[in-house]
Design a protein around this motif. Sequence first.
Motif, short mmCIF file in Angstrom:
data_model
loop_
_atom_site.label_atom_id
_atom_site.label_comp_id
_atom_site.label_asym_id
_atom_site.label_seq_id
_atom_site.Cartn_x
_atom_site.Cartn_y
_atom_site.Cartn_z
N SER A 91 0.91 -1.31 -0.08
CA SER A 91 -0.04 -0.03 0.03
C SER A 91 0.94 1.21 0.02
CB SER A 91 -0.80 0.00 1.19
OG SER A 91 0.00 -0.01 2.44
N GLU A 92 0.34 2.49 -0.38
CA GLU A 92 1.05 3.47 -0.74
C GLU A 92 0.80 4.58 0.37
OE1 GLU A 92 3.40 2.60 -3.91
OE2 GLU A 92 3.46 4.43 -2.77
N ALA A 93 1.65 5.39 0.57
CA ALA A 93 1.45 6.48 1.71
C ALA A 93 0.65 7.72 1.35
CB ALA A 93 2.76 6.66 2.20
N GLN A 94 0.04 8.07 2.22
CA GLN A 94 -1.10 9.10 1.53
C GLN A 94 -0.15 10.65 1.55
OE1 GLN A 94 -3.44 10.53 0.38
NE2 GLN A 94 -4.97 9.67 1.39
N ALA A 95 -0.51 11.30 0.57
CA ALA A 95 0.62 12.63 0.17
C ALA A 95 0.00 13.67 -0.29
CB ALA A 95 1.74 12.13 -0.49
N GLU A 96 -1.35 13.40 -0.82
CA GLU A 96 -2.01 14.48 -1.35
C GLU A 96 -2.21 15.81 -0.45
OE1 GLU A 96 -2.49 14.77 -4.53
OE2 GLU A 96 -1.98 12.66 -5.34
N LEU A 97 -2.52 15.42 0.81
CA LEU A 97 -3.25 16.40 1.74
C LEU A 97 -1.92 17.29 2.28
CD1 LEU A 97 -5.43 14.03 3.86
CD2 LEU A 97 -5.80 15.24 1.76
N ALA A 98 -0.85 17.29 1.92
CA ALA A 98 0.19 17.94 2.43
C ALA A 98 0.43 19.01 1.42
CB ALA A 98 1.60 17.25 2.76
N ALA A 99 -0.40 20.32 1.48
CA ALA A 99 -0.36 21.16 0.67
C ALA A 99 0.54 22.32 0.60
CB ALA A 99 -1.83 21.87 0.40
N GLN A 100 0.66 23.22 0.11
CA GLN A 100 1.54 24.37 0.15
C GLN A 100 1.14 25.31 1.16
OE1 GLN A 100 2.46 26.26 -3.57
NE2 GLN A 100 2.33 24.31 -4.78
N LYS A 101 1.73 25.30 2.48
CA LYS A 101 1.28 26.02 3.72
C LYS A 101 1.38 27.47 3.45
CE LYS A 101 1.85 22.11 6.86
NZ LYS A 101 2.42 21.61 8.22
N GLU A 217 -7.48 13.45 25.45
CA GLU A 217 -8.96 14.17 25.75
C GLU A 217 -9.91 13.56 24.75
OE1 GLU A 217 -11.37 18.22 26.00
OE2 GLU A 217 -9.49 18.24 25.93
N ASP A 218 -9.41 13.48 23.47
CA ASP A 218 -10.09 13.20 22.21
C ASP A 218 -9.14 12.30 21.31
OD1 ASP A 218 -11.47 12.66 19.98
OD2 ASP A 218 -11.62 14.92 19.35
N PRO A 219 -8.95 10.98 21.37
CA PRO A 219 -8.32 10.10 20.77
C PRO A 219 -8.44 9.98 19.38
CG PRO A 219 -9.09 9.13 22.94
CD PRO A 219 -9.81 10.22 22.62
N TRP A 220 -9.50 10.52 19.04
CA TRP A 220 -9.79 10.42 17.39
C TRP A 220 -9.24 11.56 16.92
CZ3 TRP A 220 -14.00 8.73 20.84
CH2 TRP A 220 -14.00 7.38 20.58
N GLN A 221 -8.43 12.46 17.40
CA GLN A 221 -7.89 13.56 16.80
C GLN A 221 -6.56 12.84 16.17
OE1 GLN A 221 -8.10 16.95 16.63
NE2 GLN A 221 -10.19 16.27 17.40
N LEU A 222 -6.27 11.74 16.35
CA LEU A 222 -5.28 10.78 15.74
C LEU A 222 -5.56 10.85 14.19
CD1 LEU A 222 -2.25 9.32 16.46
CD2 LEU A 222 -3.87 7.24 16.30
N LEU A 223 -6.82 10.86 13.87
CA LEU A 223 -7.22 10.91 12.42
C LEU A 223 -6.68 12.07 11.54
CD1 LEU A 223 -10.74 9.39 12.18
CD2 LEU A 223 -8.78 8.48 11.11
N ARG A 224 -6.35 13.24 12.20
CA ARG A 224 -5.66 14.25 11.46
C ARG A 224 -4.49 13.95 11.00
NH1 ARG A 224 -8.81 18.97 12.32
NH2 ARG A 224 -10.27 18.91 13.93
N VAL A 225 -3.71 13.01 11.52
CA VAL A 225 -2.45 12.64 10.99
C VAL A 225 -2.67 12.00 9.47
CG1 VAL A 225 -0.35 11.49 11.37
CG2 VAL A 225 -1.52 12.50 13.28
N PRO A 226 -2.00 12.53 8.70
CA PRO A 226 -2.04 11.70 7.27
C PRO A 226 -1.40 10.42 7.50
CG PRO A 226 -1.20 14.05 6.80
CD PRO A 226 -1.52 13.79 8.42
N GLY A 227 -2.30 9.39 6.86
CA GLY A 227 -2.12 7.88 7.03
C GLY A 227 -2.66 7.24 7.93
N VAL A 228 -3.41 7.81 8.99
CA VAL A 228 -3.96 7.17 9.86
C VAL A 228 -5.36 6.82 9.38
CG1 VAL A 228 -4.81 7.23 12.24
CG2 VAL A 228 -2.43 7.89 11.98
N ARG A 229 -5.80 5.63 9.57
CA ARG A 229 -7.20 5.34 9.27
C ARG A 229 -8.29 5.15 10.35
NH1 ARG A 229 -8.04 3.63 4.41
NH2 ARG A 229 -9.79 2.43 4.80
#
Length: 775
Positions: A91-101, A217-229
């Motif tokens: 499987s490939e790593a997610q990359a499209e979400l890292a845009a030009q900040k 406090e909110d473990p689902w914040q881990l979903l904000r990290v690219p690549g986490v499902r």
Amino acid sequence: MSTEPATTEPDEPGGRADRAPDAGAPEAEGTPDDHGTPPATAPTTDDGNPGVTESGDAEGAEGTTGATGGPEDVADAAADAETGADAPDLSEAQAELAAQKLERERIERRKAEKKGPITAGAKLSGTAADLLAAVRAVEGGQKPSATVFAEPEPAPRRPAPEPVRRPQPVAAPVAAAPSGETVGSVRAVLTEGGAPQTLAPQVAETLGEGAGDLLREDPWQLLRVPGVRPEQADGFARALLGAECGPDDERRGRAVTVWLLEQAAVAGHTALEVPALTAALAQRAVPDPDEAVQSAVAEGEALIFQDALDDAPAVSAATDAEDDEEERERPVRVLVGLERYALAEESLADGLARIVNSLPKDDTADWASAAGSAPRPAAELIRAVAGHGLVLHTGGEAARAEPAALVAAARALGLRAWAATHSTDGRRRFAALLDAAGTGGAAPADANTPADAGESGSPVVTVGGLLAGVEGPGRDGEGAFALDLLVVLDAPQLDVETAAVLAESLPDGARLVLSGDPGVLWSAGPGRVFADLLAARACPQVSSRTPDPGPLGELVSGIGIGELNQVEAPGKEVVIVPVRDAGEAVHRTVQLVVDSVPRAFGIPAAQVQVITPGHGGAAGTRALNAALKERLNPGPGRFGGFDPGDRVVHSPVPGRATPGRVVRADAEGLHLECAEGAVVVPKERVETAVRHGWALTAHQAVGHRWPAAVVVLPGDAGAALSRPWVYTAFSRAERHLSVVHGVEQTLPRAVAEVPPKPRTTRLPALLKAQVPTAG
């Protein structure tokens, strides 16, 4: 019609008879990385959209593409070449979400006041009305009611295989790294929840200071990290919360909503219609999708929009006047999107409207004389630019001579005219056209032309270099580009954020020309700017009548209208190489690159580019690159899988792929020689920013052309094919195209019947509200 026969001679030891091809396992949904950056959870296809999985060595009977050819040298060499190693399908790593900040921050600062949803006067009912009420409640300071709504590392089979990418994105550089204390606190929480500690720096960077407390406090914040499902975040939450964790947790629904919107952006959407979003939430086991959407809106993590529908069916006449007035109200579609892309799309619409409306009425330039002295194909474009601030130009490779004539004419009139291309190779080719048009790379006496402007001092830059300020005319005192005319080539590659920054950076009174081939693949990032502008008809459109020459031009032109035609190729410009399976596809591809094409056409192997639908699979870029490296530059891969002399592609940011070659490696990192000059990739960035480059995907190849191209279509690639993909891949060749063909009738069917996958965007509706001529 002749095709190259398959070899019947026995394979040498180590050839395809010795090899057990890896079967590509279906991967999790998402979208593939087609631009040199590994998305985390996507099947490795090259269509820029999610949901396509990849199989292994599906058998494919011999077939042809409808093109003719078949040099004797290619056929004679069929039995002499060796095959390369097979590579594992991962499987490939997610990359499209890292845009030009940096670009995004500029948009957000300008649009900071637009934090509320866009309202409309249409009469709504049902869920749409409830959503609108929820938004208004948030605007009033109230919280709306709840009634609304890991894979094992494979052992390398050959020396120096393509390095396996971990699920990490290629992110743009940030201003400051998270503190050690923050990383330490995040690491402690990750350990407690059973998540890999290696994620700590990435989580700290994504969530910022206080990330550890926020994650607890909110473990689902881990979903904000690219690549986490979601399933991984669910497991982490169960470990931290225990019995308190459940699928109906409001925090989970909100996080999954944002995650789905991010995944949609990876697939090219800038927003999602509410029914599509709620259906996706239901598939993710969110008990109340409407409530999850409402919660995301209430917390400011998503925005709701209403766009009027022009194609809605007419309603019957009402007998009561009041009812008639209500029924005449135009229906709307309700969409949900992330603020980042909403602001970019609104900023782009504002910028384009300003460009259209700010053209000075007292223009003294003699455009009529310029059009009269220009070649006939370019005269129409020059006349259109004379009277309008925004002009669209469409055409293939040969049609680029028309915007070149425009730039030459504008500079002859004393205007500060510049052109920007998608790639360094495109800049080189367009600069050559300008030289042929008579500019000689010279700017008018009053033009601001820095020494590093474009190639050989010509007024041609890359889009990335222009926005970064390292190429081009520079900026004036107000921060706008110091120019009068900007011609953007390869316009279909503009995503909504890049296009917004370009439009905002143009000064009042400047003209903008967007030129490109509408048949190629769309942008890597969200949006379909060029296609949306063509559909909106908000400005003049000039369609070139200049066809690409020769058999290759004839073949590609037919594909553009959905026809895979047979073409006469007396110079063997097009060759079909039938194969039975993916293993044979690798064998024949190596043969073509290493021996047959150089011997038959005098094109060195270094100028032959292999293009294949995806990174994974038995005939993906990883497998092909491993095989080609073994033949062309064998070595142990001491430097992260690379050796001096390796052909690579460097992707500093998602969506930009620059071919290059490895020079050396030292304490500073991996030293590359690319078209724009020497590049040093830090050691920690090598794994995610550099790939071997003998074989590319079509998205990586867009914007570039090579003397010869070998397009590989193994039997398991059929699901990844579409008309834009075939058009893009086949049009990368200048002199010779070999098609390693194992998809039988799937190829002509894809050309005739598979258009680009649709993208949900708001730009046409925004333009119609601001530009009177739209529609």
